[in-house]
Design a protein around this motif. Structure first.
Motif, PDB file in Angstrom:
ATOM      1  N   SER A 187       0.805  -1.224   0.000  1.00 24.40           N
ATOM      2  CA  SER A 187       0.000   0.000   0.000  1.00 24.40           C
ATOM      3  C   SER A 187       0.836   1.272   0.000  1.00 24.40           C
ATOM      4  O   SER A 187       0.279   2.367  -0.042  1.00 24.40           O
ATOM      5  CB  SER A 187      -0.935   0.009   1.212  1.00 24.40           C
ATOM      6  OG  SER A 187      -0.190  -0.008   2.420  1.00 24.40           O
ATOM      7  N   LYS A 188       2.145   1.126   0.030  1.00 23.20           N
ATOM      8  CA  LYS A 188       3.007   2.302  -0.027  1.00 23.20           C
ATOM      9  C   LYS A 188       3.618   2.412  -1.428  1.00 23.20           C
ATOM     10  O   LYS A 188       2.963   2.859  -2.348  1.00 23.20           O
ATOM     11  CB  LYS A 188       4.087   2.229   1.048  1.00 23.20           C
ATOM     12  CG  LYS A 188       3.652   2.728   2.423  1.00 23.20           C
ATOM     13  CD  LYS A 188       2.608   1.901   3.089  1.00 23.20           C
ATOM     14  CE  LYS A 188       2.280   2.360   4.494  1.00 23.20           C
ATOM     15  NZ  LYS A 188       1.237   1.533   5.124  1.00 23.20           N
ATOM     16  N   ALA A 189       4.847   1.957  -1.598  1.00 23.50           N
ATOM     17  CA  ALA A 189       5.535   2.151  -2.875  1.00 23.50           C
ATOM     18  C   ALA A 189       4.886   1.404  -4.033  1.00 23.50           C
ATOM     19  O   ALA A 189       5.029   1.813  -5.184  1.00 23.50           O
ATOM     20  CB  ALA A 189       6.999   1.733  -2.741  1.00 23.50           C
ATOM     21  N   LEU A 190       4.159   0.329  -3.762  1.00 20.94           N
ATOM     22  CA  LEU A 190       3.559  -0.443  -4.852  1.00 20.94           C
ATOM     23  C   LEU A 190       2.146   0.015  -5.205  1.00 20.94           C
ATOM     24  O   LEU A 190       1.548  -0.497  -6.153  1.00 20.94           O
ATOM     25  CB  LEU A 190       3.561  -1.943  -4.516  1.00 20.94           C
ATOM     26  CG  LEU A 190       4.941  -2.574  -4.351  1.00 20.94           C
ATOM     27  CD1 LEU A 190       4.829  -4.084  -4.161  1.00 20.94           C
ATOM     28  CD2 LEU A 190       5.865  -2.261  -5.515  1.00 20.94           C
ATOM     29  N   GLY A 191       1.591   0.930  -4.454  1.00 20.08           N
ATOM     30  CA  GLY A 191       0.363   1.588  -4.860  1.00 20.08           C
ATOM     31  C   GLY A 191      -0.896   0.751  -4.863  1.00 20.08           C
ATOM     32  O   GLY A 191      -1.877   1.091  -5.531  1.00 20.08           O
ATOM     33  N   THR A 192      -0.942  -0.343  -4.102  1.00 21.41           N
ATOM     34  CA  THR A 192      -2.157  -1.158  -4.058  1.00 21.41           C
ATOM     35  C   THR A 192      -2.318  -1.709  -2.639  1.00 21.41           C
ATOM     36  O   THR A 192      -1.843  -1.100  -1.683  1.00 21.41           O
ATOM     37  CB  THR A 192      -2.111  -2.268  -5.124  1.00 21.41           C
ATOM     38  OG1 THR A 192      -3.348  -2.986  -5.121  1.00 21.41           O
ATOM     39  CG2 THR A 192      -0.960  -3.231  -4.921  1.00 21.41           C
ATOM     40  N   ILE A 193      -2.997  -2.828  -2.494  1.00 21.05           N
ATOM     41  CA  ILE A 193      -3.227  -3.429  -1.178  1.00 21.05           C
ATOM     42  C   ILE A 193      -2.603  -4.817  -1.163  1.00 21.05           C
ATOM     43  O   ILE A 193      -2.642  -5.537  -2.155  1.00 21.05           O
ATOM     44  CB  ILE A 193      -4.739  -3.533  -0.873  1.00 21.05           C
ATOM     45  CG1 ILE A 193      -5.368  -2.147  -0.824  1.00 21.05           C
ATOM     46  CG2 ILE A 193      -4.986  -4.259   0.453  1.00 21.05           C
ATOM     47  CD1 ILE A 193      -4.852  -1.265   0.289  1.00 21.05           C
ATOM     48  N   GLY A 194      -2.075  -5.202  -0.007  1.00 17.51           N
ATOM     49  CA  GLY A 194      -1.468  -6.523   0.141  1.00 17.51           C
ATOM     50  C   GLY A 194      -0.205  -6.415   0.965  1.00 17.51           C
ATOM     51  O   GLY A 194       0.225  -5.319   1.347  1.00 17.51           O
ATOM     52  N   GLY A 195       0.392  -7.552   1.247  1.00 19.31           N
ATOM     53  CA  GLY A 195       1.621  -7.568   2.021  1.00 19.31           C
ATOM     54  C   GLY A 195       2.394  -8.838   1.756  1.00 19.31           C
ATOM     55  O   GLY A 195       1.936  -9.725   1.022  1.00 19.31           O
ATOM     56  N   ALA A 196       3.579  -8.928   2.343  1.00 15.43           N
ATOM     57  CA  ALA A 196       4.412 -10.101   2.119  1.00 15.43           C
ATOM     58  C   ALA A 196       5.402 -10.277   3.253  1.00 15.43           C
ATOM     59  O   ALA A 196       5.800  -9.309   3.914  1.00 15.43           O
ATOM     60  CB  ALA A 196       5.151  -9.988   0.790  1.00 15.43           C
ATOM     61  N   VAL A 197       5.789 -11.526   3.473  1.00 18.23           N
ATOM     62  CA  VAL A 197       6.860 -11.883   4.397  1.00 18.23           C
ATOM     63  C   VAL A 197       7.923 -12.595   3.581  1.00 18.23           C
ATOM     64  O   VAL A 197       7.621 -13.527   2.829  1.00 18.23           O
ATOM     65  CB  VAL A 197       6.365 -12.813   5.523  1.00 18.23           C
ATOM     66  CG1 VAL A 197       7.483 -13.075   6.529  1.00 18.23           C
ATOM     67  CG2 VAL A 197       5.133 -12.245   6.206  1.00 18.23           C
ATOM     68  N   ALA A 198       9.172 -12.167   3.707  1.00 14.01           N
ATOM     69  CA  ALA A 198      10.275 -12.752   2.937  1.00 14.01           C
ATOM     70  C   ALA A 198      11.337 -13.262   3.891  1.00 14.01           C
ATOM     71  O   ALA A 198      11.675 -12.602   4.874  1.00 14.01           O
ATOM     72  CB  ALA A 198      10.871 -11.699   1.997  1.00 14.01           C
ATOM     73  N   GLY A 199      11.866 -14.463   3.597  1.00 12.45           N
ATOM     74  CA  GLY A 199      12.883 -15.018   4.468  1.00 12.45           C
ATOM     75  C   GLY A 199      13.309 -16.400   4.031  1.00 12.45           C
ATOM     76  O   GLY A 199      13.070 -16.813   2.886  1.00 12.45           O
ATOM     77  N   PRO A 200      13.922 -17.161   4.940  1.00 10.13           N
ATOM     78  CA  PRO A 200      14.375 -18.513   4.616  1.00 10.13           C
ATOM     79  C   PRO A 200      13.210 -19.413   4.210  1.00 10.13           C
ATOM     80  O   PRO A 200      12.090 -19.263   4.690  1.00 10.13           O
ATOM     81  CB  PRO A 200      15.009 -18.991   5.931  1.00 10.13           C
ATOM     82  CG  PRO A 200      15.362 -17.736   6.663  1.00 10.13           C
ATOM     83  CD  PRO A 200      14.305 -16.749   6.305  1.00 10.13           C
TER      84      PRO A 200
END
Length: 401
Positions: free
Chosen positions: A241-254
């Motif tokens: 919802s910030k730099a990507l201009g839409t709604i959603g989220g993500a978790v990145a890792g191992p």
């Protein structure tokens, strides 16, 4: 017998600020006629409170991608990712995000808040979870959901953090949580210092990159790239919802961590999957972030200009090239009055009071975007000049009628 509804009473100040006409919240936007502007109550104002940092929510390429996804897949997912809501589109987005962030695996969630709530699955009673005093509410709620006490160290105070680490039980799991760029001030976390302490005390580091992914670093991967310490961050979360201009989220890792979260993180397992248009919009936006670094440069230039102008006027602003410009006010009512004066001058900002910021530290948050024009930046500076003099906030200024 107590009635649970009995506590549903707003404080007296709620009626006061509404009666004074300075209530700053839930202002409905009717239209967004162009980059950097909104229509509220029939007036065109400069939007100086949006976190749409790269101006991608209105980009035609992003809108076309979302529209095409609706035509092909509909407006909703129909279920959770675990059950029947997973789409090839989600998997493509996860693969692209993993490549962009240079992380082994990514889990896409329906909102950035849910991405951070999913971290609760990494916590267990007895763990030592330590968070910066200014971390977002969703990270605080993750600790609550995880059944642990969140010990909060003073903002960017590594000596305080080390004392808390020293006080933890020798056999406790240790997790340090921070924002990469803090949403209330635009300040960066001291990742070099955090990394050193994490190594010394065997702690894992989670960085919420909601406000820095897409913006900071040579390639836009966020604060960890900016510091040259991406390997020091074990898990990275972000919102669309910030730099990507839409709604959603993500978790990145191992990979093993992400696989575990896919099956045990309650916000992931029990929430409907990200809608097709939002997933498609995020994919299109991600391509633009990678291909058009000049957008980041425009944001930095706008932030440096506005921050410098406000500091020159006499506001207690720390100028930087980061897109969040925090204007300290202190008193809540005075903050609301400044917000209203700016609104009347045609600039729509964000008034922040407790619990969004510590009590007694109310502030006006100005957010700059790549969509802002030079004329709009002029209007922001002019509005702060007029409003500050009218309220007697600026040095050597007399209160105007």
């Amino acid at each position: 017998m107590a009635d649970v509804f009995a506590r549903c009473r707003m404080p007296d100040t709620y009626d006061l600020v509404r009666d004074l006409g300075v209530y700053p919240y839930y202002r409905a936007v009717r239209e967004r006629p162009g980059g950097g502007e909104v229509v509220i109550d029939g007036r065109v104002l400069v939007q100086a409170g949006s976190n749409d940092y790269l101006g991608l929510s209105g980009d035609e390429r992003v809108k076309r991608a979302a529209t095409a996804a609706v035509r092909r897949l509909g407006t909703g997912s129909g279920g959770s990712r675990l059950s029947n809501g997973s789409l090839a589109l989600h998997e493509e987005l996860e693969e692209r995000l993993a490549a962009f962030l240079r992380r082994p695996a990514v889990m896409v969630t329906s909102a950035g808040y849910l991405a951070n709530l999913s971290l609760a699955a990494l916590m267990a009673p007895g763990d030592a979870v330590l968070g910066d005093r200014l971390v977002h509410a969703c990270l605080i709620d993750a600790a609550r959901l995880g059944g642990v006490r969140l010990r909060r160290y003073r903002h960017n105070d590594l000596e305080h953090l080390e004392r808390l680490l020293e006080a933890t039980a020798p056999d406790a799991g240790r997790l340090i949580i921070t924002e990469g760029m803090f949403s209330t001030s635009g300040a960066l976390c001291d990742l070099p210092g955090l990394a050193k302490l994490a190594r010394a005390y065997g702690a894992r580091v989670v960085m919420d990159s909601a406000h820095d992914a897409g913006l900071l670093g040579e390639d836009g991967r966020g604060a960890a790239e900016h510091h040259g310490l991406e390997d020091a961050v074990d898990v990275q979360t972000l919102t669309f919802s910030k730099a990507l201009g839409t709604i959603g989220g993500a978790v990145a890792g191992p990979r093993e961590v992400i696989a575990y979260l896919r099956h045990y993180a309650r916000p992931m397992v029990f929430t409907a999957a990200l809608s097709p248009p939002c997933a498609a919009a995020a994919l299109a936006a991600l391509e633009i972030v990678a291909a058009e670094p000049e957008r980041r440069a425009r944001v930095r230039a706008a932030a440096a200009r506005v921050g410098g102008e406000l500091a020159a006027l006499g506001y207690a602003v720390v100028p930087s090239d980061r897109p969040v410009v925090a204007v300290p006010v202190g008193d809540d009512l005075l903050c609301f009055r400044l917000w209203r004066e700016l609104f009347d001058e045609g600039v729509f900002t964000t008034a922040m009071i407790a619990p969004g910021v510590p009590a007694g530290q109310a502030l006006i948050r100005v957010s700059l975007t790549a969509a802002h024009t030079g004329r709009q930046l002029d209007r922001i500076g002019a509005a702060f000049a007029v409003a500050g003099r009218r309220l007697g906030l600026l040095p050597d200024s007399r209160r105007l009628p």
